[in-house]
Design a protein around this motif. Structure first.
Motif: not given
Lengths: 342, 543
Positions: B442-460
């Motif tokens: 699912s595109p959510y995998d890429y978009l959430y993990t790397m650009f969502h503000s809840d994903s602070k571990e991977w949103n570089f």
């Protein structure tokens, strides 16, 4: 008995203090360097709860405590034999290190099987022909060997063999090991293959261990040639050797029995020191050049993965190895040399 | 006998001994094993980080993918799901209730038959370990409220909100089914007991896949043995499948190359890309896998001057990704478009910057940034391709009077520095290169993990945008009821990221798996969603 209880107690206390110092220093050096072991311990979490996972991992590893408490706890864990699981591999640190240590020791044993007889033989030949042409050649050879970088020679040897179509990489060809049903017992593959009567694996392991062993053996070989020559030269001038010659005792008995016996304590001391030094040499060459599993690659991996448990465990093993080899050398010397008392 | 004669005898015996030992060694080493077993050695380029089927979320996949099975498997060519342990499935109209009918006659490696209880246990463990500890990829089951055993071979899964559960059960991680007997074998009191995790990670397994683990050393070698009772052998109809698969850990590409040449390795996952054509000329074959593994360039949107959109666009314009693929990836890549990789659901064509240095200069002028300016790029030290790219970028930015400072770091250090963008943006690098591969199709995998503000571990990037987050969250929920509309929203979200130049997908990796002529790798043995897993049940091997 040439070894006193006092000596053993003192040496044990010394080993204990050194290990404590090594643990404290290496733990702090690794923990204070960049990289977060908690991330790896949590399994590089990707989900929305990744921060929770890392926080819990930090707590589980005790990294949330003040540094001095972490250090005290870790020292206590080491001395109760409870370092725990490797952060990178999730298996007991002890298991990982022992497997690799055995691999490195096997390589070192073969190294010294080459270096000791050859070094002593050439050193004695050099002493017999003292100041002659052979002596000059052997002394020069010893100097060159002792000063040749092991890493360079290993790489050169490896590339030459690869160009010749051989592949001295790894400890054993996995296809041969699997298809012949080879199952390591002690971890020393040469011994295991002989126990199992698996000649195919034995010869394969031998063909892969000899090139790195040659590379690592050059330092002890060079040192032994020079040192044996020096010790034997002095020994051959002793009065009892001259008397033996006068009494007509055969040359081989004088050299290989009387002179060699006289120089053995000195040789043991040097071999002990060189053996401990070769551990570092082996760590540098075994994996990077020859792709053999051993302590060297493990240390690099542990630092890359911020696996402080594994890294400190390895440093302890190396430190204890040095101390044990030195102690053993002292004990052997005391047993064979009546002049030495411990 | 005189001393001299004895010496000659000794030397003679020694020479004879060397000749005999040498001959025996040569004979045995040069003679291939006479056994009829089919052994394949697969060189894999990373250490195995664990093999717990519910928790492992990293390199352990290469083993787990052969030892365990999911209910369904995603087929990237058809964008459809294929039955594995489930043979039929359907959902309620509102997408909140799913029923899976299990395959009968499947046995786990420990002899236990597959049933609905095993599926329930596997799903609940992955979900609850994640809920309790945040570990693993159990978040894929986050919406699961109830797993009901309808009968021996039927399972009903109820969801809190609609989801494409058929996609989730085919996930790369956390979707593997294991035998309930693992609990008693490990001595664990419950599925959350740490003993179970330790048991798995010690090299034990309880899967139903075509291979079992015979020997497990995560740092050097894992030996897998063919499981004769695997339900699928009659379906794949491959009498030449390997009896043993050895996954040899060889991180050094040069060693993989040497291993191929010597014949000790049959399949290499990571030879130096420069050597591929040389190997082909020597008779080796290549299987190019267009993967879902991509490399992204993140802009720190919280630090001057990369907090200015025009400045970011200037850098985007200075990138020549076609050239980067050619030089850094030696042609083994596809220029990125949007964030989601080629062939993946939600991939959007045309989302790349077709501008050059003159446009870049124009954007720079618009940005109002005083030149010269110094910025920092953080990238992974052991990736040759990112190093080459970083140097290329440094040289191109020099033409724009931007001084790019390169900061190569090992992965764990990189991650720690990069995520600092949330707490200390002014001390975090302006640019970060990181790679990603998905867990779920699912595109959510890429978009959430790397650009969502809840994903602070991977949103570089430190990116936080309500509109973007609403778009992808809505798309995620819509996946369960209106999949095509969900894909449209994902595209919209990617267009937004593109217009704001928050992150750029540099390239999607094409990975050349090189193998010798003894081995045949049909297309079905690899799948980009399950990166690096080779489905050896399809591989044909000569003896």
């Amino acid at each position: 008995m040439p070894i006193s209880l006092n000596y053993l107690l003192k040496r044990t206390a010394w080993i204990f203090l050194v290990v404590v110092g090594v643990v404290i220093f290496s733990y702090m050096a690794i923990i204070l360097s960049p990289g977060d072991p908690a991330v790896k311990w949590a399994g590089n979490p990707r989900g929305p709860n990744a921060s929770l996972a890392i926080e819990l991992a930090r707590r589980e590893l005790g990294l949330d405590k003040p540094l001095f408490i972490q250090v005290i706890k870790f020292v206590a864990d080491v001395f109760t034999g409870n370092i725990g699981l490797s952060i990178a591999y999730k298996i007991p640190v002890f298991d990982v290190i022992m497997r690799r240590l055995v691999a490195t020791l096997e390589l070192l044993f073969v190294t010294y099987l080459i270096a000791i007889p050859l070094g002593v033989f050439l050193g004695i030949r050099s002493a017999i022909h003292r100041n002659g042409r052979l002596d000059t050649v052997l002394q020069s050879l010893g100097t060159v060997l002792a000063n040749t970088p092991t890493f360079w020679l290993g790489a050169w040897l490896f590339l030459t063999l690869v160009l010749l179509g051989a592949y001295p990489y790894g400890r054993v060809d996995p296809k041969i090991a699997t298809s012949t049903g080879f199952h390591p017992i002690t971890g020393f593959y040469l011994i295991d293959s002989l126990i199992e009567g698996n000649l195919l694996v034995f010869t394969n392991v031998l063909s892969k261990i000899i090139p790195p062993a040659i590379a690592i053996s050059i330092y002890p070989l060079g040192v032994l040639i020079r040192l044996t020559r020096a010790l034997a030269s002095d020994a051959l001038l002793e009065d009892y050797i001259r008397a033996s010659v006068a009494w007509g005792v055969s040359r081989s008995v004088i050299i290989w029995r009387y002179a060699l016996k006289a120089i053995t304590p000195g040789l043991v001391q040097v071999i002990g020191l060189a053996f401990a030094y070769s551990l570092v040499d082996a760590m540098a060459v075994e994996y990077v050049v020859f792709g053999r599993e051993g302590l060297g690659s493990l240390l690099v991996d542990s630092l890359n993965y911020s696996d402080f448990r594994l890294a400190v465990g390895l440093v302890i093993v190396v430190a204890v190895f040095y101390l044990l080899v030195n102690t053993l050398t002292d004990i052997i010397q005391a047993l064979i040399d009546p002049k030495v008392r411990l | 006998m005189t001393w001299r004669v004895r010496r000659y005898v000794f030397v003679g015996v020694l020479i004879l001994f060397i000749i005999v030992v040498g001959s025996i060694t040569y004979y045995y080493v040069s003679t291939p094993p006479t056994t009829r077993q089919r052994v394949v050695v697969y060189a894999y380029n990373d250490r195995i980080t664990g093999i717990d089927p519910s928790i492992e979320d990293d390199t352990g996949l290469v083993i787990i993918g052969l030892v365990y099975e999911q209910l369904l498997r995603y087929n990237p060519l058809t964008n459809k799901l294929e039955p594995v342990l489930a043979v039929a499935w359907n959902s309620s109209e509102d997408g909140t209730e799913w029923v899976f009918r299990l395959r009968e006659g499947v046995v786990f490696h420990d002899g236990t038959p597959l049933n609905a209880t095993a599926v329930k246990l596997s799903i609940e463990r992955a979900r609850d370990v994640y809920r309790e500890t945040g570990r693993g990829a159990g978040y894929i089951w986050e919406a699961v409220t109830d797993v009901e055993v309808v009968d021996e071979y039927t399972i009903k899964i109820k969801l809190e909100y609609p989801q494409r559960l058929d996609l989730l059960v085919a996930a790369t991680y956390a979707a593997y089914i294991f035998s309930p007997k693992a609990l008693s074998s490990s001595g664990a009191s419950s599925y959350l007991d740490k003993k179970l995790e330790s048991w798995f990670n010690s090299g034990n397994e309880a899967g139903s896949g075509p291979y079992t683990i015979e020997y497990y050393r995560p740092d050097s070698e894992v030996r897998l043995k063919k499981f004769d009772k695997w339900w699928g052998w009659s379906l794949v109809n491959n009498t030449r499948a390997p009896d043993y698969v050895i996954v040899k850990i060889l991180p050094d590409p040069q060693s993989q190359y040497n291993g191929l040449i010597s014949g000790e390795i049959d399949i290499a996952s990571s030879v130096p890309r420069d050597y591929v054509s040389l190997l082909l000329s020597k008779g080796f074959k290549v299987h190019n896998l267009t993967s879902y593994h991509n490399y992204l360039l993140f802009f720190n949107v919280r630090r001057y001057p990369t907090n200015i959109t025009e400045f970011r666009k200037a850098i985007a314009c200075s990138l020549n990704l076609e050239e980067a693929v050619k030089l850094a990836m030696k042609g083994f890549g596809l220029r990125g478009s949007g964030i989601v990789p080629h062939g993946f659901p939600g991939f959007t064509e045309g989302l790349y910057y077709e501008c050059g240095l003159s446009e870049a200069m124009q954007y720079l002028n618009e940005s109002g940034v005083q030149l010269p300016v110094r910025i920092e790029l953080l990238y992974q030290v052991d990736y040759e391709e990112t190093r080459i790219f970083a140097e290329m970028l440094q040289s191109r930015l020099k033409d724009l009077n931007i001084d790019l400072v390169l900061n190569p770091q090992p992965w764990s250090q990189l991650k720690e520095i990069a995520k600092g963008v949330w707490e200390n943006p002014d001390e975090s690098p302006h640019l970060v290169i990181a790679d990603w591969w998905p867990t779920i199709p699912s595109p959510y995998d890429y978009l959430y993990t790397m650009f969502h503000s809840d994903s602070k571990e991977w949103n570089f990037a430190g990116y936080e945008d309500e509109e973007f987050e609403e778009l992808i969250d809505r798309a995620w929920e819509l996946e369960g009821t209106n999949y095509s509309e969900a894909l449209n929203l994902y595209k919209e979200a990617q267009v937004k990221l593109f217009n704001e130049a928050v992150g750029i997908n540099l390239w999607d990796e094409v990975r050349p798996f090189i193998h010798n002529a003894r081995v045949e790798l049909p297309d079905e043995c690899m799948n980009p969603l399950y990166m690096y897993v080779i489905y050896f049940q399809y591989v044909r091997v000569g003896t």
